[in-house]
Every structure is written in C-alpha cells, then in structure tokens.
Design a protein around this motif. Structure first.
Motif, PDB file in Angstrom:
ATOM      1  N   ILE A 141     -12.858 -14.483   9.134  1.00  0.00           N
ATOM      2  CA  ILE A 141     -13.157 -13.081   9.404  1.00  0.00           C
ATOM      3  C   ILE A 141     -12.326 -12.241   8.439  1.00  0.00           C
ATOM      4  O   ILE A 141     -11.107 -12.363   8.380  1.00  0.00           O
ATOM      5  CB  ILE A 141     -12.846 -12.698  10.862  1.00  0.00           C
ATOM      6  N   ASP A 142     -13.005 -11.423   7.663  1.00  0.00           N
ATOM      7  CA  ASP A 142     -12.318 -10.553   6.715  1.00  0.00           C
ATOM      8  C   ASP A 142     -11.887  -9.286   7.445  1.00  0.00           C
ATOM      9  O   ASP A 142     -12.720  -8.514   7.920  1.00  0.00           O
ATOM     10  CB  ASP A 142     -13.256 -10.200   5.551  1.00  0.00           C
ATOM     11  N   LYS A 143     -10.576  -9.088   7.537  1.00  0.00           N
ATOM     12  CA  LYS A 143     -10.009  -7.921   8.210  1.00  0.00           C
ATOM     13  C   LYS A 143      -9.312  -7.050   7.182  1.00  0.00           C
ATOM     14  O   LYS A 143      -8.502  -7.547   6.399  1.00  0.00           O
ATOM     15  CB  LYS A 143      -8.993  -8.355   9.274  1.00  0.00           C
ATOM     16  N   ARG A 144      -9.622  -5.782   7.190  1.00  0.00           N
ATOM     17  CA  ARG A 144      -8.959  -4.860   6.261  1.00  0.00           C
ATOM     18  C   ARG A 144      -8.356  -3.691   7.039  1.00  0.00           C
ATOM     19  O   ARG A 144      -8.881  -3.261   8.068  1.00  0.00           O
ATOM     20  CB  ARG A 144      -9.939  -4.366   5.200  1.00  0.00           C
ATOM     21  N   TYR A 145      -7.257  -3.211   6.500  1.00  0.00           N
ATOM     22  CA  TYR A 145      -6.486  -2.162   7.166  1.00  0.00           C
ATOM     23  C   TYR A 145      -6.226  -1.018   6.199  1.00  0.00           C
ATOM     24  O   TYR A 145      -6.088  -1.230   4.995  1.00  0.00           O
ATOM     25  CB  TYR A 145      -5.136  -2.711   7.655  1.00  0.00           C
ATOM     26  N   ARG A 146      -6.155   0.193   6.741  1.00  0.00           N
ATOM     27  CA  ARG A 146      -5.675   1.349   5.989  1.00  0.00           C
ATOM     28  C   ARG A 146      -4.315   1.720   6.582  1.00  0.00           C
ATOM     29  O   ARG A 146      -4.174   1.835   7.807  1.00  0.00           O
ATOM     30  CB  ARG A 146      -6.641   2.531   6.114  1.00  0.00           C
ATOM     31  N   VAL A 147      -3.349   1.921   5.694  1.00  0.00           N
ATOM     32  CA  VAL A 147      -1.979   2.142   6.127  1.00  0.00           C
ATOM     33  C   VAL A 147      -1.363   3.260   5.294  1.00  0.00           C
ATOM     34  O   VAL A 147      -1.546   3.302   4.071  1.00  0.00           O
ATOM     35  CB  VAL A 147      -1.132   0.853   5.949  1.00  0.00           C
ATOM     36  N   ILE A 148      -0.645   4.160   5.939  1.00  0.00           N
ATOM     37  CA  ILE A 148       0.120   5.175   5.222  1.00  0.00           C
ATOM     38  C   ILE A 148       1.589   4.799   5.298  1.00  0.00           C
ATOM     39  O   ILE A 148       2.122   4.543   6.387  1.00  0.00           O
ATOM     40  CB  ILE A 148      -0.111   6.579   5.817  1.00  0.00           C
ATOM     41  N   VAL A 149       2.236   4.736   4.142  1.00  0.00           N
ATOM     42  CA  VAL A 149       3.634   4.321   4.079  1.00  0.00           C
ATOM     43  C   VAL A 149       4.484   5.398   3.416  1.00  0.00           C
ATOM     44  O   VAL A 149       3.979   6.272   2.706  1.00  0.00           O
ATOM     45  CB  VAL A 149       3.800   2.980   3.313  1.00  0.00           C
ATOM     46  N   GLU A 150       5.774   5.312   3.647  1.00  0.00           N
ATOM     47  CA  GLU A 150       6.723   6.205   2.997  1.00  0.00           C
ATOM     48  C   GLU A 150       6.933   5.748   1.543  1.00  0.00           C
ATOM     49  O   GLU A 150       7.078   4.549   1.275  1.00  0.00           O
ATOM     50  CB  GLU A 150       8.063   6.183   3.726  1.00  0.00           C
ATOM     51  N   GLY A 151       6.931   6.706   0.602  1.00  0.00           N
ATOM     52  CA  GLY A 151       7.244   6.402  -0.786  1.00  0.00           C
ATOM     53  C   GLY A 151       6.025   6.159  -1.659  1.00  0.00           C
ATOM     54  O   GLY A 151       4.901   6.038  -1.177  1.00  0.00           O
ATOM     55  N   ARG A 152       6.246   6.091  -2.954  1.00  0.00           N
ATOM     56  CA  ARG A 152       5.196   5.793  -3.922  1.00  0.00           C
ATOM     57  C   ARG A 152       5.113   4.278  -4.074  1.00  0.00           C
ATOM     58  O   ARG A 152       6.013   3.649  -4.645  1.00  0.00           O
ATOM     59  CB  ARG A 152       5.481   6.438  -5.276  1.00  0.00           C
ATOM     60  N   PHE A 153       4.028   3.706  -3.597  1.00  0.00           N
ATOM     61  CA  PHE A 153       3.907   2.249  -3.604  1.00  0.00           C
ATOM     62  C   PHE A 153       3.604   1.711  -4.997  1.00  0.00           C
ATOM     63  O   PHE A 153       4.064   0.634  -5.374  1.00  0.00           O
ATOM     64  CB  PHE A 153       2.818   1.805  -2.628  1.00  0.00           C
ATOM     65  N   SER A 154       2.796   2.457  -5.750  1.00  0.00           N
ATOM     66  CA  SER A 154       2.398   1.981  -7.075  1.00  0.00           C
ATOM     67  C   SER A 154       1.958   3.144  -7.938  1.00  0.00           C
ATOM     68  O   SER A 154       1.497   4.174  -7.427  1.00  0.00           O
ATOM     69  CB  SER A 154       1.253   0.965  -6.950  1.00  0.00           C
ATOM     70  N   ASP A 155       2.108   2.979  -9.244  1.00  0.00           N
ATOM     71  CA  ASP A 155       1.595   3.980 -10.181  1.00  0.00           C
ATOM     72  C   ASP A 155       0.144   3.708 -10.554  1.00  0.00           C
ATOM     73  O   ASP A 155      -0.532   4.569 -11.109  1.00  0.00           O
ATOM     74  CB  ASP A 155       2.447   3.995 -11.454  1.00  0.00           C
ATOM     75  N   ASP A 156      -0.320   2.498 -10.275  1.00  0.00           N
ATOM     76  CA  ASP A 156      -1.693   2.104 -10.626  1.00  0.00           C
ATOM     77  C   ASP A 156      -2.569   2.226  -9.392  1.00  0.00           C
ATOM     78  O   ASP A 156      -2.477   1.432  -8.462  1.00  0.00           O
ATOM     79  CB  ASP A 156      -1.698   0.661 -11.142  1.00  0.00           C
ATOM     80  N   MET A 157      -3.418   3.261  -9.382  1.00  0.00           N
ATOM     81  CA  MET A 157      -4.259   3.510  -8.219  1.00  0.00           C
ATOM     82  C   MET A 157      -5.733   3.510  -8.578  1.00  0.00           C
ATOM     83  O   MET A 157      -6.550   4.123  -7.912  1.00  0.00           O
ATOM     84  CB  MET A 157      -3.862   4.841  -7.564  1.00  0.00           C
ATOM     85  N   SER A 158      -6.100   2.815  -9.633  1.00  0.00           N
ATOM     86  CA  SER A 158      -7.511   2.712 -10.006  1.00  0.00           C
ATOM     87  C   SER A 158      -8.198   1.667  -9.147  1.00  0.00           C
ATOM     88  O   SER A 158      -7.554   0.825  -8.519  1.00  0.00           O
ATOM     89  CB  SER A 158      -7.623   2.303 -11.480  1.00  0.00           C
ATOM     90  N   GLU A 159      -9.528   1.724  -9.111  1.00  0.00           N
ATOM     91  CA  GLU A 159     -10.282   0.750  -8.318  1.00  0.00           C
ATOM     92  C   GLU A 159     -10.121  -0.664  -8.871  1.00  0.00           C
ATOM     93  O   GLU A 159     -10.301  -1.651  -8.158  1.00  0.00           O
ATOM     94  CB  GLU A 159     -11.766   1.140  -8.284  1.00  0.00           C
ATOM     95  N   GLN A 160      -9.773  -0.754 -10.149  1.00  0.00           N
ATOM     96  CA  GLN A 160      -9.612  -2.055 -10.781  1.00  0.00           C
ATOM     97  C   GLN A 160      -8.169  -2.562 -10.695  1.00  0.00           C
ATOM     98  O   GLN A 160      -7.855  -3.639 -11.202  1.00  0.00           O
ATOM     99  CB  GLN A 160     -10.028  -1.994 -12.258  1.00  0.00           C
ATOM    100  N   ALA A 161      -7.320  -1.792 -10.050  1.00  0.00           N
ATOM    101  CA  ALA A 161      -5.912  -2.190  -9.966  1.00  0.00           C
ATOM    102  C   ALA A 161      -5.780  -3.503  -9.213  1.00  0.00           C
ATOM    103  O   ALA A 161      -6.431  -3.708  -8.175  1.00  0.00           O
ATOM    104  CB  ALA A 161      -5.109  -1.106  -9.256  1.00  0.00           C
ATOM    105  N   PRO A 162      -4.968  -4.423  -9.717  1.00  0.00           N
ATOM    106  CA  PRO A 162      -4.792  -5.691  -9.011  1.00  0.00           C
ATOM    107  C   PRO A 162      -4.045  -5.500  -7.693  1.00  0.00           C
ATOM    108  O   PRO A 162      -3.223  -4.588  -7.558  1.00  0.00           O
ATOM    109  CB  PRO A 162      -3.965  -6.526  -9.997  1.00  0.00           C
ATOM    110  N   GLU A 163      -4.354  -6.364  -6.758  1.00  0.00           N
ATOM    111  CA  GLU A 163      -3.631  -6.337  -5.491  1.00  0.00           C
ATOM    112  C   GLU A 163      -2.206  -6.831  -5.701  1.00  0.00           C
ATOM    113  O   GLU A 163      -1.957  -7.705  -6.521  1.00  0.00           O
ATOM    114  CB  GLU A 163      -4.317  -7.228  -4.452  1.00  0.00           C
ATOM    115  N   GLN A 164      -1.301  -6.254  -4.963  1.00  0.00           N
ATOM    116  CA  GLN A 164       0.063  -6.757  -4.949  1.00  0.00           C
ATOM    117  C   GLN A 164       0.214  -7.712  -3.766  1.00  0.00           C
ATOM    118  O   GLN A 164      -0.293  -7.432  -2.675  1.00  0.00           O
ATOM    119  CB  GLN A 164       1.068  -5.618  -4.848  1.00  0.00           C
ATOM    120  N   ILE A 165       0.878  -8.813  -3.981  1.00  0.00           N
ATOM    121  CA  ILE A 165       1.026  -9.843  -2.961  1.00  0.00           C
ATOM    122  C   ILE A 165       2.408  -9.742  -2.330  1.00  0.00           C
ATOM    123  O   ILE A 165       3.430  -9.776  -3.033  1.00  0.00           O
ATOM    124  CB  ILE A 165       0.830 -11.253  -3.548  1.00  0.00           C
ATOM    125  N   LEU A 166       2.450  -9.607  -1.021  1.00  0.00           N
ATOM    126  CA  LEU A 166       3.699  -9.678  -0.262  1.00  0.00           C
ATOM    127  C   LEU A 166       3.671 -10.986   0.508  1.00  0.00           C
ATOM    128  O   LEU A 166       2.786 -11.196   1.348  1.00  0.00           O
ATOM    129  CB  LEU A 166       3.812  -8.492   0.695  1.00  0.00           C
TER     130      LEU A 166
END
Length: 277
Positions: A158-183
């Motif tokens: 099951i593919d689950k996706r979330y929208r989250v608002i966080v404190e701070g600038r997470f990334s400078d790359d916000m294009s649709e082609q931006a790679p995902e960051q892995i935590l």
C-alpha cells in the motif's frame, strides 16, 4: 476504577452485582458498556461486549473499566471519503483515535463507522494514525477483507503518502524533478526508511512543506526521523518544540490493489483538507 465479577451461578443478575460492587447507577453502567468499557472473559479469551448477555455461564468473568474522563470525551467527527461496501476510507481529524482501549472505544474512527454508516455493518481496524495526526484511514467491514488489507500493509503493498509542515528550510531544491532525500536512522534498534521531498518553503514562517513516503512503519517514524534531522514537525509537542496549533502531519494519499475487485485504487485527500501555510 476497575470492577471484575466472576459468576458462580448463571442465574445471578449480573447488572445487580455490578451496581452493588461499583456503586454506579444502572444507567451509568449501561452507558459505559455502550462506549466499549465492558469485557467478558471465557477461559483465555476476552472480548469487548456492549450489553449484558442473555446467557451466561458459571466461571465467566466480566470486567467494567470506568473512567469518567474517558467516557465523557466527545469524538471529533470524521469525514467519509469513500464507501466501498467491504471497506471504507475516512478523513480522521486531530483528536480522533484509531484504536480503542479497555476504558472505551467510542472516540475511534472504526466505532464511528459502525454507528453512522448506512447500511450499518461491523468495522475492523486495519492500520493506525497517531491521535494528533490527521488524514486518510481505512476501515474494513468484513473480517476476510480486514485480513487482506492488513497483509497489504505488512507486505508494503500500500503506497502511503503524507504532507508535513516542518520548522526550517528543508532543502533549496524544490523542483518536481528534485530527488527524494532518504532518512534511514534506525528506530528502536530496527531499520526505518523515510523518503522526503520538499514541495515549498515559506520565508515568513521559516517553515517547509514536505511530501513523505515511508518504507517501514515504526512508531512515530516520520516525526522522529524529521526531528532527528533537525526539522521537527510543526505542532509536535513530543519530539519538537512547544507551539500553538495541531500537529501538521497529514496522511494525504492511499493507493493499492483492491482485495475485493483486483482493481488499482487511489484515494487522494481533498485539497481543502491538506496542510498549508
């Protein structure tokens, strides 16, 4: 307060015994039963029941868990997104529980579904969202469908996706082609992987809007991963900093192969319910 009554004589009036031992009125006990605070034990099997059974057996034990604060809670109202008959999809608001406790289950999404769906039908828990989180949650209405959906979650189908608002600038790359960051920091000694993409950044509030998907389902995984990376979820009083407002973590999409029809199904959260700055 807990009350445990073991029957020695099936003819004993159980309700009278509960009244005598608890000091509660009949009406208080019946209301607690309806709200899920009454249990029946037969041998090793214990089950929640909502009324005095018509037939009892000697040796059975009945349990009443009475907490005025819990029983007085009023459940926030969920929103029905889709009724597929054998299962339904709901929007769970902040404060509504996924799972009940021995003290009651009237503030859960599955109990709400049992009481309000038409036609009425039983409801079974399939997966969970934190009480403070919002978003899409599945409720099954047949045991075999519940088992099938649980398997899909266990097998990560099951593919689950979330929208989250966080404190701070997470990334400078916000294009649709931006790679995902892995935590992928381990949680509780177990593998945990979260994939994060930054959608936008708000200069005024110094907050980022993220899309997150998870490969594993550890407790509070998204909240812990983001806090550990230095970007606590807004409103997260457990892993972040004290702030006004609700937790800004929303399950925004579910996609899977329907176990009933075999068709691919996707359930997006309506735009007005998505978190935004």
């Amino acid at each position: 307060m807990e009350y445990h009554v073991t029957l020695t004589d099936p003819a004993q009036p159980l309700l009278d015994r509960l009244v005598a031992e608890s000091g509660l009125s009949r009406q208080q006990i019946k209301q607690a039963m309806q709200k899920g605070a009454f249990w029946r034990s037969r041998g090793k099997h214990t089950q929640r029941i909502r009324r005095i059974p018509k037939k009892t057996q000697a040796g059975e034990t009945f349990h009443l868990y009475y907490d005025e604060k819990v029983l007085a809670e009023q459940p926030p109202e969920p929103l029905l997104i889709a009724d597929e008959g054998a299962y339904s999809v709901w929007y769970k608001p902040c404060g509504l529980r996924s799972q009940g406790a021995k003290w009651g289950d009237h503030c859960t999404v599955y109990r709400w579904a049992e009481l309000h769906l038409q036609p009425q039908r039983p409801a079974f828990l399939v997966h969970r969202l934190d009480r403070a989180a919002t978003g899409l949650i599945l409720v099954a209405h047949e045991k075999k469908v519940a088992a099938a959906l649980c398997r899909l979650f266990e097998q990560r189908e099951i593919d689950k996706r979330y929208r989250v608002i966080v404190e701070g600038r997470f990334s400078d790359d916000m294009s649709e082609q931006a790679p995902e960051q892995i935590l992928d920091a381990e949680l509780d000694g177990k593998r945990a992987v979260s994939r994060v993409r930054c959608l936008t950044f708000d200069e005024a509030s110094n907050r980022s809007l993220l899309e997150v998907s998870i490969e594993t389902g550890r407790k509070h995984q998204i909240r812990r991963h983001l806090a550990g990376a230095g970007f606590p979820v807004v409103g997260d009083r457990l892993y972040g900093k004290a702030s006004d407002g609700d937790l800004q973590l929303t399950a925004c999409s579910l996609a899977f192969t329907c176990p009933v029809t075999g068709r691919e199904r996707t359930y997006p959260l309506p735009t007005p319910l998505l978190p935004a700055f």
